[in-house]
Scaffold this motif. Sequence first.
Motif, PDB file in Angstrom:
ATOM      1  N   THR A  52       0.791  -1.018   0.077  1.00  0.00           N
ATOM      2  CA  THR A  52      -0.026   0.072  -0.006  1.00  0.00           C
ATOM      3  C   THR A  52       0.886   1.142   0.029  1.00  0.00           C
ATOM      4  O   THR A  52       1.871   1.340   0.780  1.00  0.00           O
ATOM      5  CB  THR A  52      -0.894   0.011   1.201  1.00  0.00           C
ATOM      6  N   VAL A  53       0.727   2.113  -0.591  1.00  0.00           N
ATOM      7  CA  VAL A  53       1.282   3.627  -0.884  1.00  0.00           C
ATOM      8  C   VAL A  53       0.198   4.710  -0.686  1.00  0.00           C
ATOM      9  O   VAL A  53      -0.759   4.696  -1.337  1.00  0.00           O
ATOM     10  CB  VAL A  53       1.857   3.560  -2.124  1.00  0.00           C
ATOM     11  N   THR A  54       0.248   5.228   0.391  1.00  0.00           N
ATOM     12  CA  THR A  54      -0.601   6.355   0.714  1.00  0.00           C
ATOM     13  C   THR A  54       0.293   7.793   0.831  1.00  0.00           C
ATOM     14  O   THR A  54       1.578   7.559   1.256  1.00  0.00           O
ATOM     15  CB  THR A  54      -1.447   6.040   1.925  1.00  0.00           C
ATOM     16  N   GLY A  55      -0.410   9.019   0.481  1.00  0.00           N
ATOM     17  CA  GLY A  55       0.308  10.149   0.672  1.00  0.00           C
ATOM     18  C   GLY A  55      -0.266  11.349  -0.006  1.00  0.00           C
ATOM     19  O   GLY A  55      -1.508  11.267  -0.248  1.00  0.00           O
ATOM     20  N   LYS A  56       0.185  12.365   0.348  1.00  0.00           N
ATOM     21  CA  LYS A  56      -0.042  13.704  -0.225  1.00  0.00           C
ATOM     22  C   LYS A  56       1.096  14.589  -0.528  1.00  0.00           C
ATOM     23  O   LYS A  56       1.864  14.774   0.263  1.00  0.00           O
ATOM     24  CB  LYS A  56      -1.118  14.185   0.890  1.00  0.00           C
ATOM     25  N   GLY A  57       1.139  15.369  -1.593  1.00  0.00           N
ATOM     26  CA  GLY A  57       1.987  16.131  -1.840  1.00  0.00           C
ATOM     27  C   GLY A  57       3.554  15.399  -2.385  1.00  0.00           C
ATOM     28  O   GLY A  57       3.268  14.355  -3.011  1.00  0.00           O
ATOM     29  N   ASP A  58       4.283  15.774  -1.631  1.00  0.00           N
ATOM     30  CA  ASP A  58       5.582  15.131  -1.792  1.00  0.00           C
ATOM     31  C   ASP A  58       6.016  14.013  -0.731  1.00  0.00           C
ATOM     32  O   ASP A  58       6.847  13.447  -0.881  1.00  0.00           O
ATOM     33  CB  ASP A  58       7.181  16.061  -1.847  1.00  0.00           C
ATOM     34  N   ASP A  59       4.919  13.650   0.145  1.00  0.00           N
ATOM     35  CA  ASP A  59       5.369  12.883   1.172  1.00  0.00           C
ATOM     36  C   ASP A  59       4.274  11.489   0.942  1.00  0.00           C
ATOM     37  O   ASP A  59       3.231  11.545   0.489  1.00  0.00           O
ATOM     38  CB  ASP A  59       4.906  13.264   2.642  1.00  0.00           C
ATOM     39  N   LEU A  60       4.948  10.313   1.193  1.00  0.00           N
ATOM     40  CA  LEU A  60       4.250   9.130   1.113  1.00  0.00           C
ATOM     41  C   LEU A  60       4.666   8.101   2.207  1.00  0.00           C
ATOM     42  O   LEU A  60       5.682   7.951   2.644  1.00  0.00           O
ATOM     43  CB  LEU A  60       4.325   8.574  -0.388  1.00  0.00           C
ATOM     44  N   THR A  61       3.878   7.103   2.386  1.00  0.00           N
ATOM     45  CA  THR A  61       3.814   5.949   3.321  1.00  0.00           C
ATOM     46  C   THR A  61       3.877   4.526   2.641  1.00  0.00           C
ATOM     47  O   THR A  61       2.965   4.415   1.868  1.00  0.00           O
ATOM     48  CB  THR A  61       2.957   6.057   4.652  1.00  0.00           C
ATOM     49  N   LEU A  62       4.842   3.731   2.771  1.00  0.00           N
ATOM     50  CA  LEU A  62       5.055   2.742   1.889  1.00  0.00           C
ATOM     51  C   LEU A  62       4.584   1.443   2.890  1.00  0.00           C
ATOM     52  O   LEU A  62       5.342   1.351   3.996  1.00  0.00           O
ATOM     53  CB  LEU A  62       6.212   2.446   1.176  1.00  0.00           C
ATOM     54  N   THR A  63       3.805   0.706   2.660  1.00  0.00           N
ATOM     55  CA  THR A  63       3.730  -0.518   3.668  1.00  0.00           C
ATOM     56  C   THR A  63       3.927  -1.943   2.908  1.00  0.00           C
ATOM     57  O   THR A  63       3.169  -1.935   1.860  1.00  0.00           O
ATOM     58  CB  THR A  63       2.267  -0.340   4.512  1.00  0.00           C
ATOM     59  N   LEU A  64       4.537  -2.754   3.283  1.00  0.00           N
ATOM     60  CA  LEU A  64       4.940  -3.871   2.354  1.00  0.00           C
ATOM     61  C   LEU A  64       4.530  -5.069   3.462  1.00  0.00           C
ATOM     62  O   LEU A  64       5.019  -5.291   4.527  1.00  0.00           O
ATOM     63  CB  LEU A  64       6.560  -4.210   1.997  1.00  0.00           C
ATOM     64  N   GLY A  65       3.372  -5.689   3.207  1.00  0.00           N
ATOM     65  CA  GLY A  65       2.947  -6.740   3.980  1.00  0.00           C
ATOM     66  C   GLY A  65       2.848  -6.404   5.430  1.00  0.00           C
ATOM     67  O   GLY A  65       2.263  -5.226   5.696  1.00  0.00           O
ATOM     68  N   ARG A  66       3.254  -7.175   6.191  1.00  0.00           N
ATOM     69  CA  ARG A  66       3.285  -6.806   7.845  1.00  0.00           C
ATOM     70  C   ARG A  66       4.287  -5.984   8.157  1.00  0.00           C
ATOM     71  O   ARG A  66       4.381  -5.870   9.615  1.00  0.00           O
ATOM     72  CB  ARG A  66       3.013  -7.947   8.754  1.00  0.00           C
ATOM     73  N   ALA A  67       5.394  -5.559   7.617  1.00  0.00           N
ATOM     74  CA  ALA A  67       6.450  -4.830   7.888  1.00  0.00           C
ATOM     75  C   ALA A  67       6.064  -3.325   8.421  1.00  0.00           C
ATOM     76  O   ALA A  67       4.991  -2.959   7.966  1.00  0.00           O
ATOM     77  CB  ALA A  67       7.507  -4.790   6.783  1.00  0.00           C
ATOM     78  N   ALA A  68       6.751  -2.544   9.123  1.00  0.00           N
ATOM     79  CA  ALA A  68       6.365  -1.463   9.498  1.00  0.00           C
ATOM     80  C   ALA A  68       6.539  -0.533   8.424  1.00  0.00           C
ATOM     81  O   ALA A  68       7.137  -0.524   7.469  1.00  0.00           O
ATOM     82  CB  ALA A  68       7.567  -0.989  10.525  1.00  0.00           C
TER      83      ALA A  68
END
Length: 76
Positions: A52-68
């Motif tokens: 899952t990749v979520t974000g706004k503007g130049d910032d994003l959060t990448l979540t891979l499986g159950r990893a942090a």
Amino acid sequence: GEDTDLFGTEAPRAGVAALVRDGRTTELTQQPSGSGFRYAGRTGGAAGDSITVTGKGDDLTLTLGRAAAVQCRATR
């Protein structure tokens, strides 16, 4: 170690983004988002880990499986 090189929305179809990780490309489909953006998919098809990749503007959060989750910022 693992290296996530690129997240881009210049995929061949609208509403699709590409994540290149360790030389493998995973297509992520655009999901509804109240504000900003959200893309989701799975590595290796339906049985793979979720991405899952979520974000706004130049910032994003990448979540891979159950990893942090990993916080990222665009560089130009």
